[in-house]
Design a protein around this motif. Structure first.
Motif, PDB file in Angstrom:
ATOM      1  N   PRO A   1       0.836  -1.211   0.000  1.00  0.00           N
ATOM      2  CA  PRO A   1       0.000   0.000   0.000  1.00  0.00           C
ATOM      3  C   PRO A   1       0.867   1.256   0.000  1.00  0.00           C
ATOM      4  CG  PRO A   1      -0.753  -1.580   1.647  1.00  0.00           C
ATOM      5  CD  PRO A   1       0.567  -2.079   1.150  1.00  0.00           C
ATOM      6  N   PRO A   2       0.506   2.273  -0.795  1.00  0.00           N
ATOM      7  CA  PRO A   2       1.320   3.500  -0.864  1.00  0.00           C
ATOM      8  C   PRO A   2       1.525   4.169   0.497  1.00  0.00           C
ATOM      9  CG  PRO A   2      -0.285   3.439  -2.647  1.00  0.00           C
ATOM     10  CD  PRO A   2      -0.623   2.299  -1.739  1.00  0.00           C
ATOM     11  N   VAL A   3       0.469   4.164   1.326  1.00  0.00           N
ATOM     12  CA  VAL A   3       0.591   4.811   2.640  1.00  0.00           C
ATOM     13  C   VAL A   3       1.634   4.101   3.491  1.00  0.00           C
ATOM     14  CG1 VAL A   3      -0.615   5.398   4.759  1.00  0.00           C
ATOM     15  CG2 VAL A   3      -1.780   5.671   2.569  1.00  0.00           C
ATOM     16  N   LEU A   4       1.628   2.775   3.464  1.00  0.00           N
ATOM     17  CA  LEU A   4       2.616   2.016   4.236  1.00  0.00           C
ATOM     18  C   LEU A   4       4.022   2.298   3.730  1.00  0.00           C
ATOM     19  CD1 LEU A   4       3.375  -0.093   6.329  1.00  0.00           C
ATOM     20  CD2 LEU A   4       2.900  -1.872   4.626  1.00  0.00           C
ATOM     21  N   LEU A   5       4.188   2.373   2.430  1.00  0.00           N
ATOM     22  CA  LEU A   5       5.508   2.660   1.865  1.00  0.00           C
ATOM     23  C   LEU A   5       5.975   4.058   2.260  1.00  0.00           C
ATOM     24  CD1 LEU A   5       7.681   1.399   0.102  1.00  0.00           C
ATOM     25  CD2 LEU A   5       6.581   2.436  -1.895  1.00  0.00           C
ATOM     26  N   MET A   6       5.046   5.026   2.257  1.00  0.00           N
ATOM     27  CA  MET A   6       5.408   6.376   2.695  1.00  0.00           C
ATOM     28  C   MET A   6       5.859   6.379   4.148  1.00  0.00           C
ATOM     29  SD  MET A   6       2.860   9.193   1.012  1.00  0.00           S
ATOM     30  CE  MET A   6       1.394   8.515   1.778  1.00  0.00           C
ATOM     31  N   LEU A   7       5.144   5.634   4.983  1.00  0.00           N
ATOM     32  CA  LEU A   7       5.523   5.568   6.391  1.00  0.00           C
ATOM     33  C   LEU A   7       6.915   4.970   6.559  1.00  0.00           C
ATOM     34  CD1 LEU A   7       2.157   4.367   7.984  1.00  0.00           C
ATOM     35  CD2 LEU A   7       3.290   6.554   8.398  1.00  0.00           C
ATOM     36  N   LEU A   8       7.184   3.900   5.832  1.00  0.00           N
ATOM     37  CA  LEU A   8       8.478   3.230   5.967  1.00  0.00           C
ATOM     38  C   LEU A   8       9.628   4.124   5.529  1.00  0.00           C
ATOM     39  CD1 LEU A   8       7.573  -0.354   4.664  1.00  0.00           C
ATOM     40  CD2 LEU A   8       8.008   0.342   7.024  1.00  0.00           C
ATOM     41  N   VAL A   9       9.448   4.821   4.404  1.00  0.00           N
ATOM     42  CA  VAL A   9      10.541   5.607   3.833  1.00  0.00           C
ATOM     43  C   VAL A   9      10.690   6.953   4.546  1.00  0.00           C
ATOM     44  CG1 VAL A   9      11.390   6.746   1.755  1.00  0.00           C
ATOM     45  CG2 VAL A   9      10.351   4.479   1.600  1.00  0.00           C
ATOM     46  N   LEU A  10       9.591   7.682   4.678  1.00  0.00           N
ATOM     47  CA  LEU A  10       9.681   9.045   5.200  1.00  0.00           C
ATOM     48  C   LEU A  10       9.955   9.092   6.695  1.00  0.00           C
ATOM     49  CD1 LEU A  10       6.816  10.763   3.154  1.00  0.00           C
ATOM     50  CD2 LEU A  10       9.274  10.743   2.691  1.00  0.00           C
ATOM     51  N   VAL A  11       9.492   8.089   7.437  1.00  0.00           N
ATOM     52  CA  VAL A  11       9.793   8.049   8.867  1.00  0.00           C
ATOM     53  C   VAL A  11      11.262   7.714   9.096  1.00  0.00           C
ATOM     54  CG1 VAL A  11       9.352   6.808  11.022  1.00  0.00           C
ATOM     55  CG2 VAL A  11       7.444   7.540   9.587  1.00  0.00           C
TER      56      VAL A  11
ATOM     57  N   TRP B   1      13.581   8.379   6.964  1.00  0.00           N
ATOM     58  CA  TRP B   1      14.383   9.430   6.320  1.00  0.00           C
ATOM     59  C   TRP B   1      13.679  10.777   6.503  1.00  0.00           C
ATOM     60  CZ3 TRP B   1      15.100  10.318   0.367  1.00  0.00           C
ATOM     61  CH2 TRP B   1      16.139  11.248   0.170  1.00  0.00           C
ATOM     62  N   PRO B   2      13.637  11.282   7.738  1.00  0.00           N
ATOM     63  CA  PRO B   2      12.878  12.505   8.020  1.00  0.00           C
ATOM     64  C   PRO B   2      13.457  13.739   7.355  1.00  0.00           C
ATOM     65  CG  PRO B   2      14.171  11.848   9.934  1.00  0.00           C
ATOM     66  CD  PRO B   2      14.278  10.728   8.948  1.00  0.00           C
ATOM     67  N   ASP B   3      14.745  13.727   7.025  1.00  0.00           N
ATOM     68  CA  ASP B   3      15.359  14.897   6.402  1.00  0.00           C
ATOM     69  C   ASP B   3      15.092  14.966   4.895  1.00  0.00           C
ATOM     70  OD1 ASP B   3      16.409  15.626   8.847  1.00  0.00           O
ATOM     71  OD2 ASP B   3      18.279  14.523   8.532  1.00  0.00           O
ATOM     72  N   GLY B   4      14.460  13.959   4.351  1.00  0.00           N
ATOM     73  CA  GLY B   4      14.203  13.950   2.910  1.00  0.00           C
ATOM     74  C   GLY B   4      13.243  15.039   2.480  1.00  0.00           C
ATOM     75  N   GLY B   5      12.227  15.317   3.310  1.00  0.00           N
ATOM     76  CA  GLY B   5      11.280  16.389   3.029  1.00  0.00           C
ATOM     77  C   GLY B   5      10.462  16.154   1.773  1.00  0.00           C
ATOM     78  N   LEU B   6      10.114  17.249   1.117  1.00  0.00           N
ATOM     79  CA  LEU B   6       9.258  17.181  -0.068  1.00  0.00           C
ATOM     80  C   LEU B   6       9.910  16.424  -1.214  1.00  0.00           C
ATOM     81  CD1 LEU B   6       7.614  20.728  -0.251  1.00  0.00           C
ATOM     82  CD2 LEU B   6       6.478  18.553   0.173  1.00  0.00           C
TER      83      LEU B   6
ATOM     84  N   GLN C   1       1.787  14.058   9.050  1.00  0.00           N
ATOM     85  CA  GLN C   1       2.964  14.790   9.497  1.00  0.00           C
ATOM     86  C   GLN C   1       4.269  14.127   9.055  1.00  0.00           C
ATOM     87  OE1 GLN C   1       1.605  15.040  13.794  1.00  0.00           O
ATOM     88  NE2 GLN C   1       2.201  17.165  13.496  1.00  0.00           N
ATOM     89  N   LEU C   2       4.246  13.520   7.891  1.00  0.00           N
ATOM     90  CA  LEU C   2       5.447  12.889   7.354  1.00  0.00           C
ATOM     91  C   LEU C   2       6.340  13.880   6.645  1.00  0.00           C
ATOM     92  CD1 LEU C   2       3.858   9.619   5.897  1.00  0.00           C
ATOM     93  CD2 LEU C   2       5.001   9.927   8.095  1.00  0.00           C
ATOM     94  N   VAL C   3       5.760  15.011   6.217  1.00  0.00           N
ATOM     95  CA  VAL C   3       6.518  16.050   5.516  1.00  0.00           C
ATOM     96  C   VAL C   3       6.292  17.359   6.251  1.00  0.00           C
ATOM     97  CG1 VAL C   3       6.955  17.155   3.308  1.00  0.00           C
ATOM     98  CG2 VAL C   3       6.101  14.817   3.353  1.00  0.00           C
TER      99      VAL C   3
END
Length: 253
Positions: A99-109, A111-116, A196-198
């Motif tokens: 699921p896209p949401v799960l992938l976003m959570l895994l990557v963005l959490v 890698w918090p400095d990745g930003g937009l 609040q991932l970004v």
């Protein structure tokens, strides 16, 4: 055109927005001084509403254009080179399992400095396989046409076949996919902002407004309903404009 009006309001909203300073009372009801009332921060809802759509609209547009552009080229190559179609099919099946949401959570959490930029790269990578499969299927009948075979027999290279022979005949399909990818990108960016991932999207972002004001929806519904409707109107207006702007299908161009 409604989409032009909506996008113009989104782009110019920051310039014409009134002062966001509130009246000191969170979730105040609409009044003469605050037409849509105030939010959880005691700030004017209308001011934040008219200034909060630019980041969402711009980032979603970058994602939609990136996904559609890469997918169009890859889809044409897959149709011209059938061996690549199997790899596209495998990649599509693999990405649909997560699921896209799960992938976003895994990557963005992680890698918090990745930003937009991390969000944009992730959304483009996730969206390419499925869109490529769709466009490869649409390109197959074009590739089977005699004029492509004549160009290939004449020794034309793959880039010429892709950009001069195949893609010009997929304009309607590409336009449809662009509209659909834009709606999906709005969903992705809004979800990331809501979770609040970004953190760099700003407090005036419509998705952030929905999250921050959800606790006071009974006190001032406009603080939640307003940004929610704004997201829906932006997505629908742009999608309708893209789909309505397609030319009628006909002979290859």
């Amino acid at each position: 055109m409604p989409a032009v009006v909506v996008l113009a309001l989104v782009a110019l909203g920051r310039l014409v927005a009134p002062d966001v300073t509130g009246g000191g009372v969170p979730f105040a009801a609409p009044s003469a001084s605050h037409w849509l009332g105030t939010d959880a921060r005691s700030q004017d809802v209308l001011a934040k509403l008219v200034s909060g759509g630019w980041t969402l609209a711009l980032v979603a547009a970058v994602i939609a254009v990136g996904v559609t552009a890469f997918s169009a080229a890859l889809g044409a190559v897959a149709a011209l080179r059938p061996k690549l179609a199997a790899a596209v099919s495998w990649a599509t099946d693999a990405t649909m399992l997560v699921p896209p949401v799960l992938l976003m959570l895994l990557v963005l959490v992680s890698w918090p400095d990745g930003g937009l930029w991390a969000l944009i790269a992730l959304a483009v990578l996730v969206g390419i396989p499925y869109t490529t499969r769709v466009l490869a299927g649409a390109a197959a009948p074009v590739v089977a046409g005699g004029y492509v075979q004549v160009a290939e027999a004449a020794g034309e290279r793959l880039p010429y076949l892709v950009f001069a022979e195949v893609l010009p005949n997929l304009r309607d399909t590409i336009a449809t996919q662009l509209g659909l990818r834009y709606v999906e990108a709005i969903y992705v960016v809004s979800t990331a902002a809501f979770l609040q991932l970004v953190p760099s999207v700003g407090s005036a972002n419509w998705a952030v407004m929905v999250r921050e004001n959800a606790s006071g929806v009974l006190l001032n519904p406009a603080a939640v309903v307003g940004p929610g409707l704004a997201i829906a109107i932006l997505a629908v207006a742009v999608n309708v404009a893209v789909l309505g702007g397609r030319s009628e299908p006909g002979a290859p161009r």
